[in-house]
Design a protein around this motif. Structure first.
Motif, PDB file in Angstrom:
ATOM      1  N   LEU A   1       6.753  -3.655  -2.770  1.00  0.00           N
ATOM      2  CA  LEU A   1       5.447  -3.486  -3.073  1.00  0.00           C
ATOM      3  C   LEU A   1       4.651  -4.654  -3.712  1.00  0.00           C
ATOM      4  CD1 LEU A   1       6.003  -0.069  -4.905  1.00  0.00           C
ATOM      5  CD2 LEU A   1       4.670  -0.347  -2.850  1.00  0.00           C
ATOM      6  N   ALA A   2       5.792  -5.536  -4.385  1.00  0.00           N
ATOM      7  CA  ALA A   2       5.075  -6.729  -4.949  1.00  0.00           C
ATOM      8  C   ALA A   2       4.439  -7.541  -3.968  1.00  0.00           C
ATOM      9  CB  ALA A   2       6.181  -7.582  -5.622  1.00  0.00           C
ATOM     10  N   LYS A   3       5.083  -7.651  -2.751  1.00  0.00           N
ATOM     11  CA  LYS A   3       4.469  -8.495  -1.752  1.00  0.00           C
ATOM     12  C   LYS A   3       2.979  -7.790  -1.106  1.00  0.00           C
ATOM     13  CE  LYS A   3       9.083  -9.724   0.073  1.00  0.00           C
ATOM     14  NZ  LYS A   3      10.075  -9.910   1.145  1.00  0.00           N
ATOM     15  N   LYS A   4       2.937  -6.421  -1.441  1.00  0.00           N
ATOM     16  CA  LYS A   4       1.411  -5.942  -1.160  1.00  0.00           C
ATOM     17  C   LYS A   4       0.517  -6.080  -2.061  1.00  0.00           C
ATOM     18  CE  LYS A   4       4.269  -2.480   1.663  1.00  0.00           C
ATOM     19  NZ  LYS A   4       3.659  -2.833   2.903  1.00  0.00           N
ATOM     20  N   VAL A   5       0.637  -6.659  -3.018  1.00  0.00           N
ATOM     21  CA  VAL A   5      -0.368  -6.755  -4.130  1.00  0.00           C
ATOM     22  C   VAL A   5      -1.228  -7.790  -3.725  1.00  0.00           C
ATOM     23  CG1 VAL A   5      -0.789  -7.318  -6.474  1.00  0.00           C
ATOM     24  CG2 VAL A   5       1.310  -5.831  -5.801  1.00  0.00           C
ATOM     25  N   PRO A   6      -2.600  -7.652  -3.717  1.00  0.00           N
ATOM     26  CA  PRO A   6      -3.458  -8.603  -3.320  1.00  0.00           C
ATOM     27  C   PRO A   6      -3.731  -9.491  -4.650  1.00  0.00           C
ATOM     28  CG  PRO A   6      -4.689  -6.440  -3.916  1.00  0.00           C
ATOM     29  CD  PRO A   6      -3.264  -6.176  -3.823  1.00  0.00           C
ATOM     30  N   LYS A   7      -4.122 -10.764  -4.078  1.00  0.00           N
ATOM     31  CA  LYS A   7      -4.276 -11.980  -5.106  1.00  0.00           C
ATOM     32  C   LYS A   7      -5.462 -11.585  -6.334  1.00  0.00           C
ATOM     33  CE  LYS A   7      -3.315 -15.887  -2.052  1.00  0.00           C
ATOM     34  NZ  LYS A   7      -3.784 -17.163  -1.651  1.00  0.00           N
TER      35      LYS A   7
END
Length: 438
Positions: free
Chosen positions: A245-251
């Protein structure tokens, strides 16, 4: 009194005596009341090593027998004194937004007879060692923090051996309890006496335990508990690992926020939060922390009865480090880990009195911080308060004859111990030779 110091010796002496008066009713005889005063002062002293021998000599006693009797055989209930410590902390450090922090610490030990000892991982050593582990509950508010409860972790290697438990004073029916179960026990005890805590914080050992999370939710107590990167959560799109999920968080979702002040200023990290849908009442999230220098990630399961801002979750997550500060000062200033006892009753009494000594320093610190510090001086720390208390209030002085008497006593005791060891060795060797002959 030196200029710039705000500690009033008479006032702090009165504070100390008031704390001892609070617990005096737990001791039916005057002798243990006197000895507990001497022991607590010894815990607060600047002795390089603190145990029954060194504190008894420091206090002016001729042998350690009285101190050992206080810890092992005298009639008093350490759990009642623990409750007094909790009430003392709540009276002086109460905060409506306080956080209860749970964590364990290990004390490296030799041998196999000390209660609860076995080879196990301990953060104190950073590796697997022969150690004794205990779980503590720390009350952390804006005015300060102090431990309000403790539970000894008794491994299965002990609970599976009733005779060993009984020999260590645990009782043959002692049941195994995990560290999260011990944490639940302490939190329940805290809440059941009528105290309130809005939040609970803890590391992965506690965040990964669904029974602890459920118990807190049933009490309506919020939590921010660390979980592993492999921990799975359910979102509207399905079940995912936390690191996935952390990889899917937008900047744009990351926010720079402080986890609280540290020794070198505010501890800034980047934070993101993901809502976790759940049919049950309350608000649930996965909180993610990213180190601004290394990019290292940490993950937290969060719950609150009502939705709260990200800043609140970050504040609670940052409060977890208060327990590390307690371990550092509790061990360094009050000898929390210096007990040289084997049986459970002696362990519980020693750590409870060490908690009391640390709470005394924390309460004085909170009181001193209500006053402005003199120019160019930081507010008084627990370490400095201890030094001033020793210098201005305690200062026991004993003559050379007293010290020589203790030298003779130690050498005589050590000679008896040495002779006993040699006799045991000889007996074992004789038995071994007989068995080999047979």
């Amino acid at each position: 009194m030196a200029a710039g110091h705000s500690v009033d010796p008479a006032r702090r002496q009165e504070t100390f005596e008031g704390l001892l008066t609070r617990i005096a009713g737990r001791f039916t005889r005057v002798e243990p009341r006197r000895r507990v005063r001497q022991l607590v002062l010894g815990l607060l002293s600047d002795l390089p090593r603190k145990n029954c021998w060194t504190i008894a000599e420091w206090a002016g006693q001729t042998t350690p027998d009285g101190m050992q009797h206080l810890l092992g055989r005298a009639k008093w209930d350490a759990d009642q004194v623990r409750d007094d410590v909790r009430e003392y902390v709540m009276e002086h450090l109460h905060d409506d937004q306080a956080v209860l922090v749970v964590d364990e610490t290990g004390d490296v030990k030799k041998g196999t007879h000390t209660v609860g000892v076995q080879r196990q991982y301990t953060g104190t050593a950073g590796r697997i060692e022969n150690a004794q582990v205990a779980v503590y509950l720390v009350y952390a508010g804006q005015r300060g923090h102090a431990a309000v409860d403790r539970e000894l972790y008794v491994p299965r290697s002990w609970t599976a051996d009733p005779d060993r438990c009984q020999a260590a004073g645990l009782g043959e029916n002692t049941a195994f309890a995990t560290k999260p179960e011990l944490a639940t026990r302490m939190i329940t005890r805290f809440l059941d006496v009528g105290h309130h805590a809005s939040w609970v914080a803890g590391d992965e050992v506690y965040g990964g335990n669904p029974k602890l999370r459920t118990a807190l939710e049933e009490r309506g107590t919020g939590y921010v508990l660390a979980v592993a990167c492999s921990h799975e959560v359910t979102t509207g799109a399905g079940k995912f690992r936390a690191d996935t999920l952390a990889k899917k968080v937008p900047k744009r979702a990351w926010q720079k926020l402080s986890a609280g002040p540290g020794a070198k200023g505010h501890r800034f990290y980047n934070w993101a939060v993901i809502d976790l849908p759940d049919p049950r009442a309350g608000s649930r999230q996965l909180l993610i922390r990213r180190n601004r220098s290394t990019g290292e990630l940490a993950y937290y399961r969060c719950y609150s009865p009502a939705s709260v801002p990200l800043t609140v979750l970050v504040r609670v997550a940052g409060s977890r480090w208060r327990v590390e500060e307690f371990f550092q000062s509790g061990k360094g200033l009050a000898a929390l880990d210096e007990h040289q006892v084997r049986r459970y009753i002696s362990w519980s009494r020693w750590v409870t009195l060490a908690m009391l000594a640390h709470a005394f320093l924390a309460v004085i610190r909170a009181d001193e911080h209500t006053r402005p510090a003199p120019d160019a001086l930081i507010p008084l720390t627990c370490n400095e308060i201890q030094r001033l208390f020793i210098t201005l209030v305690v200062r026991p002085v004993h003559d050379a004859a007293h010290r020589l008497g203790w030298s003779v006593w130690r050498r005589r005791h050590q000679a008896r111990s040495q002779a006993s060891h040699y006799r045991r060795q000889a007996t074992q060797a004789k038995i071994g030779s007989v068995k080999r002959a047979v």
